[in-house]
Structure formats: structure tokens, C-alpha cells
Design a protein around this motif. Sequence first.
Motif, mmCIF file in Angstrom:
data_model
loop_
_atom_site.group_PDB
_atom_site.id
_atom_site.type_symbol
_atom_site.label_atom_id
_atom_site.label_comp_id
_atom_site.label_asym_id
_atom_site.label_seq_id
_atom_site.Cartn_x
_atom_site.Cartn_y
_atom_site.Cartn_z
ATOM 1 N N UNK A 137 1.058 -1.144 0.469
ATOM 2 C CA UNK A 137 -0.230 0.069 0.021
ATOM 3 C C UNK A 137 0.532 1.399 0.399
ATOM 4 N N UNK A 138 2.012 0.686 0.691
ATOM 5 C CA UNK A 138 3.383 2.445 0.514
ATOM 6 C C UNK A 138 4.191 1.808 -0.649
ATOM 7 N N UNK A 139 4.364 1.886 -2.161
ATOM 8 C CA UNK A 139 5.733 1.739 -2.677
ATOM 9 C C UNK A 139 6.877 2.209 -2.531
ATOM 10 N N UNK A 140 6.856 3.661 -1.891
ATOM 11 C CA UNK A 140 7.379 4.349 -1.868
ATOM 12 C C UNK A 140 8.726 3.908 -0.516
ATOM 13 N N UNK A 141 7.476 3.560 0.702
ATOM 14 C CA UNK A 141 7.812 2.772 1.454
ATOM 15 C C UNK A 141 8.982 1.194 1.047
ATOM 16 N N UNK A 142 8.116 0.562 0.690
ATOM 17 C CA UNK A 142 8.280 -0.647 -0.130
ATOM 18 C C UNK A 142 9.901 -0.522 -0.133
ATOM 19 N N UNK A 143 10.180 0.635 -1.313
ATOM 20 C CA UNK A 143 11.265 0.509 -2.398
ATOM 21 C C UNK A 143 12.557 0.541 -0.838
ATOM 22 N N UNK A 144 12.480 1.970 -0.151
ATOM 23 C CA UNK A 144 13.321 2.061 0.975
ATOM 24 C C UNK A 144 14.380 1.107 1.624
ATOM 25 N N UNK A 145 13.018 -0.313 2.195
ATOM 26 C CA UNK A 145 12.488 -0.896 2.456
ATOM 27 C C UNK A 145 13.848 -2.251 2.162
ATOM 28 N N UNK A 146 13.444 -2.024 1.163
ATOM 29 C CA UNK A 146 14.235 -3.264 -0.026
ATOM 30 C C UNK A 146 15.639 -2.884 -0.105
ATOM 31 N N UNK A 147 15.890 -1.942 0.115
ATOM 32 C CA UNK A 147 17.053 -0.680 -0.394
ATOM 33 C C UNK A 147 17.857 -1.302 1.197
ATOM 34 N N UNK A 148 17.641 -1.308 2.085
ATOM 35 C CA UNK A 148 18.104 -1.593 3.336
ATOM 36 C C UNK A 148 19.330 -2.909 3.126
ATOM 37 N N UNK A 149 17.872 -4.068 2.559
ATOM 38 C CA UNK A 149 18.458 -5.139 2.701
ATOM 39 C C UNK A 149 19.850 -5.252 1.636
ATOM 40 N N UNK A 150 19.218 -4.944 0.427
ATOM 41 C CA UNK A 150 20.845 -4.339 -0.602
ATOM 42 C C UNK A 150 21.797 -3.872 -0.250
ATOM 43 N N UNK A 151 21.823 -3.007 1.329
ATOM 44 C CA UNK A 151 22.903 -2.616 1.517
ATOM 45 C C UNK A 151 23.538 -3.393 2.487
ATOM 46 N N UNK A 152 23.067 -3.590 3.645
ATOM 47 C CA UNK A 152 23.248 -4.947 4.008
ATOM 48 C C UNK A 152 23.741 -6.074 3.693
ATOM 49 N N UNK A 153 24.141 -6.316 2.220
ATOM 50 C CA UNK A 153 24.668 -7.982 2.039
ATOM 51 C C UNK A 153 25.734 -7.290 1.181
ATOM 52 N N UNK A 154 25.444 -5.790 0.539
ATOM 53 C CA UNK A 154 26.912 -5.129 0.065
ATOM 54 C C UNK A 154 27.885 -5.296 0.971
#
Length: 713
Positions: A67-84
Motif C-alpha cells: 500500500x506504500x510503494x515508496x516505503x517499500x522501495x526504501x525498505x528493500x534498499x536496506x537489505x541491499x546495503x546490508x548484503x553489500x
Amino acid sequence: MENDGTRKEDNTITEDEKSAIRILESTINHTGERYEIGLPWKLPANLQNNYFSALNQLNSLNKQLNNDPKLSDMYQQTLVIDLEKNYVKPVEMADPPPEKIWYLPYHPVQSANKPNKVRRVANAASKFKGESLNSNLLTGPDLLKSLIGILVRFREKPIAILADIEGMFMQIGIRNEDQSALRFLWSIDNDVRQLQFTRFIFGATCSPSCAIFVLNRCAEDNVETYPKAQSAIKSYFYMDDYIQSFESPENANATAFDVKNCLRAGGFGLTKFLSNHQQALQCITPEDLEEPKSETRVLGQKWNLEKDTFFMKSLGEFPKEAEQYTQRKLFSLVSSIFDPIGFLGPMTIRSLNKTSNEVQTVFVIGKCKVAPVKQLSVPKLELEASVTATVFNLIYRAKKQRDNHHQHTVEDIELSKSYLIQMSQVNSFPTVIELLKSNHELDPKFKHRSLNPMLDKNDLNTNTFLNAYRRFTSRKCQPADLYSDNGKTFVGAKEELKSCLNDLDKDKIHKALAAQNTKWHFNPPYGPHFGGAWERLIQSVKRTLLIILGSRKFTFDVFHTIMVEAEAMMNSRPLTNVSDAMENEETLTPNHFLLQRPYNSLPPCIFPSTKPANMKSWKNVQQFLNHIWRRLAREYLPTLIKQPKWTENAGNSLKVNDVVWILKDSTPRGIWPLGRVEEVFPGRDGNNRVVKVKTAHGTFVRPVSGLARVFAD
């Protein structure tokens, strides 16, 4: 300053904390890049596989993110950073489950001040079948430094440095066998993936203790290479914030260099350096410097770098329209004011420089307390009383120029208690006190008016005692020996009296006056039993007056009359008989020695037995005194009866020719009828129950329960 009263000392460390330290000591290891350590488990750990519970929470979160695409994108990005950054790693679903496995539920968190930034926060307290990750971990010892202590030391010297460790928890590795307890589920392209942390997480109950433990170990391991770092790391870090002040920019540079490189050797990155002095950070590379600014926050306190001062948000920055405030907003406003040092607390500073006309004061710390919602425990109350007594004792002895290095006494504590009560009443009832001082009526609306408040003018000191002593000797006689306790009033009076008498001798006053000098005897301090004879009488009178008079309010005239009559009652008691013939009623009493004659009082009047409703009329005062007499007789009688052993009978202590006091409720006030035992009558059990008594008015048979032996044959 390190211990502000809320911190535990080393000698109070718990068994769980000792267990946590043993685990950390035995598992810490430097991998060559960073430190790695094991989780401090409670034994035995009781974690069950909560996969499906975590899956249900993930599905609920996905509905929110959809229901909140902007929040979803920012939230997904946190995992990308942690994996890197290798903070997390994927886990294959086909891998066999390890011994300890736990799936952490996650959710996004945003700050109103940073709407374009989101953090992924784990809920390590989430329970499954009554257990959570945190409930199975030891918290570890509290190694965090005092916030107040760090802030005070930060203000101590003119040049200050700030910095913080980037992602402090995430720089500490977790040993492989514990990583499976930090798994979580993630949705990628409608597919559920498993991942697990390889570093410590924010939200685990043990993370703060473990992180500070590793930080301190890093300082110890590198002390030879970076000698200035150990003290700085162990004393000037509040979790991940580095806060220290220096006397010179050279010392600041050298210390900052050692601290940064020491932490780098342990895998920590110290960044965002900031100082109020341009030359203090020359050793720091530009990428590790914070952007120049005139204001920043230091542990929640606003700091002006240019003026080197702390400051608070001005009231002018808040909305002035009353309609903009709801109760919730008002509470939010109050709670937003953070003042650990006490700048906003009311205070009075008195300073005096005796060597010049200049006065200089420096504010260090302030503390304001409100009445606690919960009742304080007895140990805390005792501690507050001890501290209060110590403070007032130091002030008192400083004024008297006496030695301050001594333990406070019961007298010190009582003095402090009286002072605090007095100050509290002065602050709470200033108007009432002024009205009482001027003998004016209190406002009928005053809610405590029914309690009949009055000023306690118990200002007994050396002068007032000497006046009382002069009144006594004027009415009675000049005693050769005077016995008293060791109160400061009496000790001081002795010195003044001695000085006065010496002065009189110097003026060559008649030798006859000097011959009447009184010898003063003092009992040991806090030893009232040394004055057993008079203390027993005083106790009887005091108990009687407390019971009969209660909390009634008297005029001075009425109270003075009561006290003088009570004195006469006790001093008319028999001490010994003059002759063996009971026809001679006269016995020796204290009044024979005080007045050189027997006590001849006005005949007491007969009044109803009910207590008087008021104390205004003379008749009511006399009626009240009759009650005091009857009660006093009952209080004094037991002190005359010799207490036999529990195997003996009280009546058996009476023998033929013993002189006894005959106690009856109808005995007039001040009359002590005496008789002599002529015969005793044992009961069936062999104990004396009844005796024949000869009095001035005849011979009577009386039970032993109504008699008290005054003196034996």
C-alpha cells in the motif's frame, strides 16, 4: 562524577553478569579484520523453530508495503546495503536446521525529522510459545559510562572533539555457531528467502554490553601502538559517541589520531569528526570530517560551537496560540525538553571572595527532584537521611570551624530532619506562619485550620535554660548538687554559669554567695538510664500528660497551671514516714526539702467524672487536673511495686510492718494515704491475697492488688 547514584558498583555484579563475562572472555577472537564473539546464552537455551510464526508476520508486513510503494522501495534498499557490507548472508532452504534456530520479525521505522530515510528494526523480544530471543540471552554487565559524567568532563576544558562509530554493532562479528539464531525471512519477487545476520543487531538485549566489551578490548590490545587511545576509549565514549575536551589543539590532534587508528585496527570506523577549534583535527582526513556547522547536539544537548555553550530551545520557538495545544501535544512538548545537567532547574548561588571585590561562580550540575509516584524503599530513605545529615553536618561544622572528618551522629540526623521539616513548612505555608507569628486568626478557608496549627517555639538554649534555672532557685532553693543529662544546652549552660560565677568572684561579691555555688553532675551522653530515679518520674508524668491532654490547644495560663499542679502532685509523694505510729500522718516528701515544709494545697473540688469539653473556665481546668491525678496515680503505682520473679507472687512481697500506699479511685488529688501492715492472710494456694492495714483513721482489711509498698520495715 562517574557514578551519579544510579550506577552499580563492581562489588554488586550479579551471577548472570559474571556468566556473561565468562562467555565473552572465552569466545572473543580477532579474525585479522575485526573482532568476533559469541552470544551470551542463558543455560539451557530454550528456542523452538518459529518459522511459520515469522512467515505470518512477513505476510502482514507485505500487505503494508504494497500500500506504500515508496516505503517499500526504501525498505528493500536496506537489505541491499546490508548484503553489500556482509552484515547478512543468504541461507539455503535445503540446508539442515542447526541446533539453535530463530527467525526474527522485522519492520520499517521512520523518523519525522528524516522522512526520506528508513531503518529496518528487528523485534528480538517477539515471543513464540512463551519464549523470545532476548529471554534466552544474558544482558551482560552495564559497561556504559555515565551520561552526566561525560557531559561534565566535556565542559571541563576549552577544546572539544566529537565523533561517532559508524554502525557500531554491525562491526562486531558473531561466531558461526550462533548466527542461526539471527535468521529472518524476506520477500524477493514473490519468493520467500531466508537470511541470517553475521554481525550483532540493534535490539538484542546483549548488544550494548558486548559492543562496549569489544571496544575496551580493542583499546587494551593496541595500547602499545596507540597509548593515548586506551584512556580515551574507556572514559570518553558513550556507546558509539566519542566526546572529549582538551587543553591544547596539539593534545587533541594526537589523541584523535590514536583513537581513530586504534579503532580501525579493531574493524571500527570513527567518522563525523567535529570540533570548536580549527587546529584540533588536522590529523583527520576530509572524508571523516563532519560538515562545518555552528550548532550540533551532544548526547541530546544542543551545543553552540562558536560560543562553546549549551543552550535550550527558546519558548519563542513554540506555537503561542492556545488552540494549537492538546493534552497530548503539551505532554510531548514537556518530554522533548532534555536537561540531564540541570540547566533549567531553579537555583540560588551564593559566592564570596574574601581577598578581592570580584565574585566568580561556575555552574557544574543541578538536580531537581519531585515526590516519587512510588514509595521509596527503606534502604533508599535511609541513604537520603544519611546524605542529608552529612551535608548539614559539614555546613554546621564549617560555620563552627570544626573538624569535618567524622561520622555523623543521631543528633546530626535529627538536626537535619528538623531543619528539613522547618524549611518545608516555611515554603508551603508562608502566609499561615506570618499570621501565627502576629497572633491573627487563620483564614476559615484554610483546609488545615481544623488541625489547630501553632508555632513550635521550643527555642530552648543556654540563655533560656539559665533563666529557667534562676526561676527555679528563686522559688525553691539553691541546690548543692545538680544532676542532668549531657545535652548541649546544659553543657553550654555549665560553661556560661561557671564564667559568670568567676566574674562575680573577680568583683569580690560577698563570700557567702560564692559558698552557694552548685556542683553540676552530667550523665554520659545517650545514657538516660543513669538518671533512673528522676527519669522514671518524668516518664510517668509525660505519659500521663500525653494521654490526658492529647492534641488539645491551651493558653499559656492554662498549661502553666497544669504543669505546676502536676509538679506539686509528684513532689507530695511519700518518701519515708517520720514515726512508727500511724496516728502521725506526716511523712517526708520531696516538698519538705524543696519548700522546707509539707505541701499545703487548696482542697480539690469534686466534679463529674466526664472530661471537660473546653479549657476556658477554672472549673474545667480543675476537673481536667482530677483526671490527670487519677491517671498519674495509676502510672506511678506500678513503679513502686517490686517486680518479683515469674515464679513468685506479688502479694508475698508484703510483710508485717511494711508501710504501704493505699490506692483508691476516690482518693482526693494530692493525697497519698499510708498504712502499716499488721497481718497477712494467705489464700488456699499459700499466697498472700489480703492484709490488715493500720491507718490514721483505723484498721482495715484490703486486697494486696490495691496496695503498693512504699518502704519496708
